[in-house]
Motif scaffolding. Structure first.
Motif, PDB file in Angstrom:
ATOM      1  N   ILE A   1      -6.271   5.096   2.618  1.00  0.00           N
ATOM      2  CA  ILE A   1      -6.521   3.706   2.220  1.00  0.00           C
ATOM      3  C   ILE A   1      -6.678   2.815   3.443  1.00  0.00           C
ATOM      4  O   ILE A   1      -7.559   1.945   3.490  1.00  0.00           O
ATOM      5  CB  ILE A   1      -5.398   3.210   1.300  1.00  0.00           C
ATOM      6  CG1 ILE A   1      -5.491   3.921  -0.048  1.00  0.00           C
ATOM      7  CG2 ILE A   1      -5.466   1.706   1.108  1.00  0.00           C
ATOM      8  CD1 ILE A   1      -4.297   3.708  -0.935  1.00  0.00           C
TER       9      ILE A   1
ATOM     10  N   PHE B   1      -2.390   9.476   1.136  1.00  0.00           N
ATOM     11  CA  PHE B   1      -2.998   8.347   0.436  1.00  0.00           C
ATOM     12  C   PHE B   1      -2.974   7.084   1.292  1.00  0.00           C
ATOM     13  O   PHE B   1      -3.960   6.347   1.348  1.00  0.00           O
ATOM     14  CB  PHE B   1      -2.286   8.070  -0.889  1.00  0.00           C
ATOM     15  CG  PHE B   1      -2.614   9.050  -1.984  1.00  0.00           C
ATOM     16  CD1 PHE B   1      -3.718   9.863  -1.934  1.00  0.00           C
ATOM     17  CD2 PHE B   1      -1.790   9.148  -3.083  1.00  0.00           C
ATOM     18  CE1 PHE B   1      -4.019  10.764  -2.937  1.00  0.00           C
ATOM     19  CE2 PHE B   1      -2.069  10.035  -4.110  1.00  0.00           C
ATOM     20  CZ  PHE B   1      -3.182  10.848  -4.033  1.00  0.00           C
ATOM     21  N   SER B   2      -1.857   6.822   1.952  1.00  0.00           N
ATOM     22  CA  SER B   2      -1.737   5.607   2.766  1.00  0.00           C
ATOM     23  C   SER B   2      -2.731   5.613   3.920  1.00  0.00           C
ATOM     24  O   SER B   2      -3.418   4.614   4.166  1.00  0.00           O
ATOM     25  CB  SER B   2      -0.322   5.468   3.313  1.00  0.00           C
ATOM     26  OG  SER B   2       0.600   5.297   2.268  1.00  0.00           O
TER      27      SER B   2
ATOM     28  N   THR C   1       0.833  -1.206   0.000  1.00  0.00           N
ATOM     29  CA  THR C   1       0.000   0.000   0.000  1.00  0.00           C
ATOM     30  C   THR C   1       0.862   1.248   0.000  1.00  0.00           C
ATOM     31  O   THR C   1       0.608   2.190  -0.751  1.00  0.00           O
ATOM     32  CB  THR C   1      -0.926  -0.001   1.232  1.00  0.00           C
ATOM     33  OG1 THR C   1      -1.747  -1.161   1.196  1.00  0.00           O
ATOM     34  CG2 THR C   1      -1.794   1.239   1.264  1.00  0.00           C
ATOM     35  N   VAL C   2       1.902   1.265   0.821  1.00  0.00           N
ATOM     36  CA  VAL C   2       2.792   2.425   0.880  1.00  0.00           C
ATOM     37  C   VAL C   2       3.568   2.572  -0.426  1.00  0.00           C
ATOM     38  O   VAL C   2       3.738   3.684  -0.932  1.00  0.00           O
ATOM     39  CB  VAL C   2       3.746   2.320   2.091  1.00  0.00           C
ATOM     40  CG1 VAL C   2       4.790   3.412   2.063  1.00  0.00           C
ATOM     41  CG2 VAL C   2       2.958   2.373   3.383  1.00  0.00           C
TER      42      VAL C   2
ATOM     43  N   THR D   1       2.010  10.778  -0.234  1.00  0.00           N
ATOM     44  CA  THR D   1       2.132   9.359   0.095  1.00  0.00           C
ATOM     45  C   THR D   1       1.508   9.066   1.451  1.00  0.00           C
ATOM     46  O   THR D   1       0.756   8.095   1.605  1.00  0.00           O
ATOM     47  CB  THR D   1       3.616   8.934   0.100  1.00  0.00           C
ATOM     48  OG1 THR D   1       4.167   9.153  -1.198  1.00  0.00           O
ATOM     49  CG2 THR D   1       3.766   7.490   0.478  1.00  0.00           C
TER      50      THR D   1
ATOM     51  N   SER E   1       1.677   9.034  -5.966  1.00  0.00           N
ATOM     52  CA  SER E   1       1.978  10.402  -5.546  1.00  0.00           C
ATOM     53  C   SER E   1       3.074  11.006  -6.410  1.00  0.00           C
ATOM     54  O   SER E   1       3.006  12.172  -6.807  1.00  0.00           O
ATOM     55  CB  SER E   1       2.412  10.429  -4.087  1.00  0.00           C
ATOM     56  OG  SER E   1       1.414   9.925  -3.267  1.00  0.00           O
TER      57      SER E   1
ATOM     58  N   TRP F   1       2.653   1.585  -3.514  1.00  0.00           N
ATOM     59  CA  TRP F   1       1.750   2.087  -4.551  1.00  0.00           C
ATOM     60  C   TRP F   1       1.340   3.537  -4.291  1.00  0.00           C
ATOM     61  O   TRP F   1       1.195   4.326  -5.233  1.00  0.00           O
ATOM     62  CB  TRP F   1       0.519   1.195  -4.667  1.00  0.00           C
ATOM     63  CG  TRP F   1       0.779   0.012  -5.543  1.00  0.00           C
ATOM     64  CD1 TRP F   1       0.952  -1.272  -5.150  1.00  0.00           C
ATOM     65  CD2 TRP F   1       0.933   0.024  -6.963  1.00  0.00           C
ATOM     66  NE1 TRP F   1       1.199  -2.061  -6.239  1.00  0.00           N
ATOM     67  CE2 TRP F   1       1.191  -1.299  -7.360  1.00  0.00           C
ATOM     68  CE3 TRP F   1       0.876   1.018  -7.932  1.00  0.00           C
ATOM     69  CZ2 TRP F   1       1.389  -1.651  -8.692  1.00  0.00           C
ATOM     70  CZ3 TRP F   1       1.078   0.665  -9.259  1.00  0.00           C
ATOM     71  CH2 TRP F   1       1.328  -0.651  -9.629  1.00  0.00           C
ATOM     72  N   SER F   2       1.160   3.890  -3.040  1.00  0.00           N
ATOM     73  CA  SER F   2       0.840   5.277  -2.707  1.00  0.00           C
ATOM     74  C   SER F   2       1.985   6.201  -3.114  1.00  0.00           C
ATOM     75  O   SER F   2       1.762   7.285  -3.653  1.00  0.00           O
ATOM     76  CB  SER F   2       0.573   5.431  -1.217  1.00  0.00           C
ATOM     77  OG  SER F   2      -0.556   4.714  -0.841  1.00  0.00           O
TER      78      SER F   2
END
Length: 57
Positions: free
Chosen positions: A45, A41-42, A6-7, A38, A14, A9-10
């Protein structure tokens, strides 16, 4: 492991957003904004994933 992805992809999303917007504006790439996006977004999510998770019985 899912938190790591997740981090990652964030960060990639970003970086893409910041790169495109700074290129359109003719400015340099602000790496601090990439890191801030980042984190935003993280966290979003993680919160949405916890709120939308179905409970199974």
């Amino acid at each position: 492991m899912r938190y790591l992805w997740t981090v990652i992809w964030s960060f990639l999303l970003s970086f893409l957003i910041s790169y495109v917007l700074s290129s359109m504006g003719g400015a340099t790439l602000p790496f601090d904004q990439v890191l801030v996006l980042t984190v935003i977004f993280s966290v979003a999510i993680f919160l949405l994933g916890g709120a939308l998770k179905e409970e199974t019985e």
